[in-house]
Design an enzyme around this catalytic site. Structure first.
Site, short mmCIF file in Angstrom:
data_model
loop_
_atom_site.label_atom_id
_atom_site.label_comp_id
_atom_site.label_asym_id
_atom_site.label_seq_id
_atom_site.Cartn_x
_atom_site.Cartn_y
_atom_site.Cartn_z
N GLU A 1 19.69 19.70 42.34
CA GLU A 1 19.17 18.22 42.58
C GLU A 1 17.48 18.21 42.42
O GLU A 1 17.29 17.24 41.80
CB GLU A 1 19.41 17.82 44.03
CG GLU A 1 18.88 16.20 44.25
CD GLU A 1 19.48 15.78 45.58
OE1 GLU A 1 20.04 16.38 46.69
OE2 GLU A 1 18.89 14.78 46.10
N SER B 1 11.61 13.40 51.40
CA SER B 1 10.35 12.31 51.19
C SER B 1 9.13 13.31 50.75
O SER B 1 9.11 14.84 51.01
CB SER B 1 9.99 11.84 52.44
OG SER B 1 9.43 12.75 53.33
N ASN B 2 8.02 12.90 50.09
CA ASN B 2 7.05 13.83 49.89
C ASN B 2 6.21 14.41 50.82
O ASN B 2 5.67 15.52 50.61
CB ASN B 2 6.04 12.73 48.86
CG ASN B 2 6.57 12.85 47.64
OD1 ASN B 2 7.97 12.71 47.31
ND2 ASN B 2 5.74 12.49 46.62
N GLU B 3 6.23 13.85 52.03
CA GLU B 3 5.60 14.18 53.42
C GLU B 3 6.35 15.54 53.54
O GLU B 3 5.68 16.54 53.82
CB GLU B 3 5.79 13.32 54.39
CG GLU B 3 4.96 12.28 54.17
CD GLU B 3 5.37 11.15 53.53
OE1 GLU B 3 6.70 11.19 53.15
OE2 GLU B 3 4.76 10.10 53.39
N GLN C 1 27.01 10.52 46.63
CA GLN C 1 26.50 11.79 47.47
C GLN C 1 26.34 10.98 48.71
O GLN C 1 25.26 10.35 49.22
CB GLN C 1 25.06 12.08 47.10
CG GLN C 1 24.24 13.33 47.56
CD GLN C 1 23.07 13.30 47.46
OE1 GLN C 1 22.19 12.57 46.60
NE2 GLN C 1 22.45 14.43 47.36
N GLY C 2 27.16 11.58 49.74
CA GLY C 2 27.12 11.04 51.25
C GLY C 2 26.53 11.93 51.99
O GLY C 2 27.15 12.79 52.68
N TYR C 3 25.37 12.03 52.24
CA TYR C 3 24.38 13.01 53.05
C TYR C 3 23.84 12.17 54.20
O TYR C 3 24.03 12.24 55.25
CB TYR C 3 23.28 13.52 52.08
CG TYR C 3 23.71 14.78 51.57
CD1 TYR C 3 24.91 15.09 51.12
CD2 TYR C 3 22.57 15.76 51.03
CE1 TYR C 3 25.22 16.24 50.22
CE2 TYR C 3 22.84 16.80 50.24
CZ TYR C 3 24.12 17.18 49.86
OH TYR C 3 24.49 18.27 49.21
N SER C 4 22.91 11.18 53.77
CA SER C 4 22.14 10.38 54.76
C SER C 4 22.99 9.66 55.79
O SER C 4 23.79 9.19 55.52
CB SER C 4 21.05 9.58 54.24
OG SER C 4 20.44 10.48 53.21
C1 LIG Z 1 16.73 4.41 46.41
C2 LIG Z 1 17.34 5.58 47.35
C3 LIG Z 1 18.55 6.26 46.92
C4 LIG Z 1 19.16 7.24 47.82
N1 LIG Z 1 20.42 7.58 47.59
C5 LIG Z 1 20.95 8.52 48.46
C6 LIG Z 1 22.19 8.92 48.10
O1 LIG Z 1 22.76 8.82 47.09
N2 LIG Z 1 22.77 9.80 49.18
C7 LIG Z 1 22.36 9.95 50.24
O2 LIG Z 1 22.74 10.88 51.02
N3 LIG Z 1 21.04 9.69 50.52
C8 LIG Z 1 20.45 8.80 49.74
N4 LIG Z 1 19.28 8.17 49.86
C9 LIG Z 1 18.45 8.53 51.32
C10 LIG Z 1 17.32 9.48 51.21
O3 LIG Z 1 17.79 10.52 50.98
C11 LIG Z 1 16.59 9.19 52.46
O4 LIG Z 1 16.08 7.93 52.55
C12 LIG Z 1 15.59 10.11 53.01
O5 LIG Z 1 16.21 11.53 53.25
C13 LIG Z 1 14.67 9.57 54.03
O6 LIG Z 1 15.29 9.25 55.21
P1 LIG Z 1 14.97 7.96 55.93
O7 LIG Z 1 15.16 6.99 54.94
O8 LIG Z 1 16.02 7.97 57.11
O9 LIG Z 1 13.60 8.02 56.41
P2 LIG Z 1 13.09 8.90 57.71
O10 LIG Z 1 13.31 10.35 57.67
O11 LIG Z 1 13.21 8.09 58.92
O12 LIG Z 1 11.48 8.79 57.41
C14 LIG Z 1 10.66 7.76 57.52
C15 LIG Z 1 9.23 8.36 57.27
O13 LIG Z 1 8.97 9.22 58.08
C16 LIG Z 1 8.44 10.42 57.26
N5 LIG Z 1 8.79 11.73 57.91
C17 LIG Z 1 9.99 12.13 58.33
N6 LIG Z 1 9.94 13.35 58.96
C18 LIG Z 1 8.83 13.85 58.70
C19 LIG Z 1 7.99 14.90 59.04
N7 LIG Z 1 8.56 15.89 59.42
N8 LIG Z 1 6.69 15.16 58.70
C20 LIG Z 1 6.03 14.05 58.05
N9 LIG Z 1 6.48 12.86 57.83
C21 LIG Z 1 7.98 12.79 58.02
C22 LIG Z 1 8.98 10.37 56.06
O14 LIG Z 1 8.37 11.03 54.93
C23 LIG Z 1 9.01 8.78 55.73
O15 LIG Z 1 7.62 8.48 55.41
C24 LIG Z 1 18.76 7.37 48.92
C25 LIG Z 1 17.34 6.82 49.37
C26 LIG Z 1 16.61 5.63 48.56
C27 LIG Z 1 15.57 5.07 49.09
#
Ligand SMILES: Cc1cc2nc3c(=O)[nH]c(=O)nc-3n(C[C@H](O)[C@H](O)[C@H](O)COP(=O)(O)OP(=O)(O)OC[C@H]3O[C@@H](n4cnc5c(N)ncnc54)[C@H](O)[C@@H]3O)c2cc1C
Lengths: 402, 363
Positions: A247, A387-389, A128-131
């Site tokens: 999902e 994220s849960n936030e 899954q290539g999203y992030s």
């Molecule tokens: C084990 C694992 C597997 C994963 N697998 C995949 C995958 O297969 N494909 C894929 O595409 N992605 C994958 N991901 C990525 C995942 O979807 C992202 O990590 C997630 O979307 C959070 O983005 P970030 O890591 O950039 O954190 P950030 O978005 O930078 O967030 C950092 C912190 O800020 C908080 N935050 C951000 N915005 C807000 C807001 N508006 N209000 C309050 N708090 C906020 C977050 O809750 C978090 O605590 C995976 C991640 C993990 C850890």
């Protein structure tokens, strides 16, 4: 209201349990016991996938005409319960739980014909290539670019946290095809039928348990056919939103996994002395902690069963977010209890013993081998899949003024 | 009342801090952890030159007569730099236990431990369900005026490398816990070594009728040794917490999502506030308890409060730091997860917070 506990369900349970007792190879069982994140060890997981496919049980949540089992809600739940009791490796969600159901819903006939059979039989694994490095929670800000060129798109940019991209042979992804208008408007959903296109580079990232699970994927002028597009160009956001339903949608019950964690904690506690006398399993403080945890898990199970029966509670717009929040936080609580039961015995870093087929004896019990990595990896559950936030923001929006 | 570090302590902190900044940055530390070496012999030598290895011993035993607050002063920096050298094990536990022995060979070992030539270990932990002295199950059997030890010790820091080990065991099945000394490689001694999740070298050790000399069965003395070690151990935890607080605060200011720093989201900002409160609580308890110990007024309950609080608050800070970092918080490459693992390990050793807080609750 009706809870149908028909006698044939017990026969069904016995049939499932029998199969789980006989079909998995020793390596598959070992992989199940050594699964310390939501993602099971890849090789054995896919071996097991193929065995389930042969049996016709690979996709209970798919419509029967596309290879689903046609089981009732109760049967699906029984299947999930027996699955967890047998400590089998959980199937990987990306293909069966995400891109497959998406294609069934809105893929072209050609895409369905081409991809669904290999998802079911386990020949394919989709990443899954999203992030992206700059786009996590704010996914719509993604910048990995795809320029139309003839019948192709030319992709430049990178993806990150792509789980098991180093094992995948296909990938679905979101790309930016336009910078006009709102950021959600210029996104396109693409299926990549290969992972080895010229200019594509997959680099594993080592996780906090010491194993590579996620990857970074780089695109340098990667040319892919436009026929892999799902939906219209620049309409990928609505495609992704549709996929999100699958999902986060609770197609697979999580409570049996949580119940299994609790059983393991209880088994370990039964053979651990309490410093306050007797065994830990009989210690009232431990029992209260387990009671609070198990009651919450039972409630999640009730909620899940209502949801898969089609009850209105699951039609709440906040349902997927509530489901995700409850489930992820329970995984963390359950694994924390396990880690705490192990205590100092969970402190050894045992990468070799954790590797399936290594034949390396763990220092202590298998429980102590897995409890710490499971706890550590579970920190991710409140980060990924929204994220849960961010989930709480969504839930709050539906709660305020309702 | 004055709870600040003295000028001398501040100077020691400055010089140890400078050394660690220069020679113990995170990348160097990671290389060390991945190598075959259990720790850095050069860093250990440097600690000897700073006088750290001789610090807690009395002057007539060749030491510097330092106090527990001297140790706390630099141990916070050990936590901040995720130091893997066995300071608490070799100096505060093994070393100070040898120091109470009148035995001549123990005194000779002590000399070498202080100079950094030898490493001492302290075999105390027995795994799940044995968090404190009273749960010790290993038995020392009297044999010809001395003793033999049989049983298992787990997660003994530097257990395979230590030249000399101090072992906690009961004198007979129902006897009181006492300290014994055993030499590495004695008959019946089998160590299985491993690296801990936070990069330290440890071992599980099987004892099969290993000959041992008694050091002491003076309960008060043994508790004092343990309590001093626990304080320094907690100082490391507080140092790790401070690093997590500042790293996470910085990250929340620079990481942008939705066009703004994530620290501007209230959910993130409040979590940072909680981290800061947690750190402040832990450090206050550390400093105050250190002063209590120094004045001789600390009770075992005071130590349990410190150990319970730092364990609980440390785990909370580590979890909050990872959550705030999102995906990068889950990687081996970033230091955040390593601080968290150090905090988890420090919590688990000498009884985790659940145990200590319950002891506090028992009044
Ligand atoms: C084990 C694992 C597997 C994963 N697998 C995949 C995958 O297969 N494909 C894929 O595409 N992605 C994958 N991901 C990525 C995942 O979807 C992202 O990590 C997630 O979307 C959070 O983005 P970030 O890591 O950039 O954190 P950030 O978005 O930078 O967030 C950092 C912190 O800020 C908080 N935050 C951000 N915005 C807000 C807001 N508006 N209000 C309050 N708090 C906020 C977050 O809750 C978090 O605590 C995976 C991640 C993990 C850890």
């Amino acid at each position: 209201m009706n809870i149908d506990f028909a006698p044939e369900l017990e026969a069904f349970r016995a049939e499932v349990a029998d199969f789980f007792a006989s079909a998995p190879t020793p390596a598959i069982r070992e992989a199940g016991r050594k699964t310390t994140s939501v993602f099971a060890p890849f090789k054995e997981c896919m071996e097991w996938h193929r065995i389930l496919f042969e049996k016709g049980w690979i996709a209970p949540h798919w419509p029967a005409e596309h290879g689903g089992t046609g089981w009732s809600v109760e049967q699906r739940f029984i299947f999930a319960e027996e699955y967890r009791k047998a400590d089998l490796p959980p199937l990987l969600p990306q293909s069966l739980g995400m891109v497959g159901p998406l294609l069934i819903d809105i893929g072209t006939q050609a895409q369905k014909d081409r991809y669904l059979p290999d998802i079911l039989n386990g020949n394919d694994f989709w990443a899954q290539g999203y992030s992206e490095p700059g786009s996590g929670s704010d996914l719509a800000s993604l910048s990995c670019r795809a320029e139309p060129d003839g019948d192709d798109y030319v992709i430049n940019g990178s993806k990150i946290w792509t789980t098991y991209a180093h094992h995948a042979n296909r990938m679905f992804m979101l790309v930016r095809t336009s910078k006009e208008g709102k950021k959600q408007q210029g996104i396109t959903f693409l299926l990549l039928d290969r992972m080895d296109y010229p200019g594509m580079d997959v680099r594993p990232i080592v996780g906090l348990d010491g194993f590579p699970e996620q990857c970074e994927v780089f695109f340098d002028n990667v040319r892919v056919p436009q026929s892999g597009r799902v939906g219209e160009e620049n309409d990928g956001w609505s495609v992704a939103k549709h996929l999100l339903k699958h999902e986060r949608g609770g197609g697979n019950a999580a409570s049996p996994t949580l119940t299994r964690y609790c059983q393991r904690a209880r088994e370990a506690a039964a053979e651990t002395r309490s410093p306050f006398g007797g065994m830990l399993a009989d210690d009232p403080v431990f029992q209260q902690e387990m009671g609070e945890l198990e009651a919450d898990i039972a409630t999640l199970g009730h909620f899940e069963k209502l949801a898969i029966s089609g009850h209105e509670i699951a039609r709440d717009p906040a349902f997927p977010s509530m489901n995700k929040t409850m489930n992820s936080e329970l995984v963390q609580r359950a694994s924390t209890v396990m880690m705490q039961v192990s205590g100092v015995d969970g402190l050894a870093r045992q990468l070799e013993a954790l590797r399936v087929g290594s034949n390396v004896e763990p220092l202590g019990s298998e429980f102590d081998l897995i409890s710490m990595p499971l706890y550590l990896n579970s920190r991710a559950t409140t980060i990924y899949a929204g994220s849960n936030e961010v989930q709480r923001d969504l839930i709050a929006r539906t709660a305020v003024g309702s | 009342m004055d709870f600040s570090f003295t000028d001398e302590q501040q100077m020691l902190r400055d010089s140890v801090g400078k050394f660690l900044e220069k020679s113990y940055d995170f990348d160097t530390r990671q290389e060390l952890v991945r190598s075959d070496a259990p720790w850095s012999a050069e860093a250990w030598q440097q600690f000897a030159e700073f006088g750290l290895l001789a610090l807690p011993f009395s002057e007539d035993q060749g030491g510097l007569g330092g106090s527990i607050s001297d140790c706390v002063a630099f141990a916070e920096l050990f936590g901040k730099h995720l130091v893997v050298e066995p300071y608490v094990a070799s100096i505060l536990l093994g070393g100070t236990a040898l120091a109470v022995s009148a035995n001549e060979s123990a005194q000779q070992w002590l000399e070498k431990v202080q100079s950094g030539e030898a490493i001492a270990g302290f075999a105390f932990e027995e795994g799940r369900g044995t968090p404190a002295l009273d749960q010790t199950r290993m038995v020392a059997t009297p044999a010809d005026g001395s003793f033999t030890l049989t049983g298992e010790k787990r997660t003994v820091m530097a257990g395979a490398e230590a030249d000399i080990l101090v072992v906690v065991a009961r004198k007979g099945e129902t006897g009181e816990p006492a300290l014994f000394v055993v030499e590495q490689g004695s008959d019946g001694f089998a160590a299985r070594s491993f690296t801990t999740i936070d990069g330290r070298s440890a071992a599980n050790i099987m004892f099969e009728a290993v000959p041992a000399l008694e050091i002491t069965d003076d309960r008060e003395l043994i508790e004092r040794i343990l309590n001093h070690a626990i304080i320094v151990h907690c100082a490391e935890a507080v140092g790790a917490m401070s690093a997590l607080l500042s790293t996470t605060g910085e990250y929340a200011m620079t990481r942008k999502q939705f066009g703004v720093p994530i620290g501007s989201f209230q959910a993130v900002a409040h979590r940072l506030a909680d981290m800061k409160i947690a750190y402040t609580k832990a450090r206050s308890t550390l400093i105050y308890t250190t002063a209590l110990v120094e004045s001789g007024a600390a009770s075992s309950r005071d130590i349990a409060i410190l150990k319970g609080q730092t364990g609980k608050l440390g785990q909370a800070i580590g979890e909050a730091a990872i959550q705030t970092h999102g995906g990068v918080g889950m990687t081996d490459e970033l230091n955040v997860s390593h601080y968290h693992k150090r905090l988890l390990a420090l919590d688990a050793q000498f009884g985790a917070h659940g145990f200590h807080l319950r002891m506090v609750g028992q009044g």
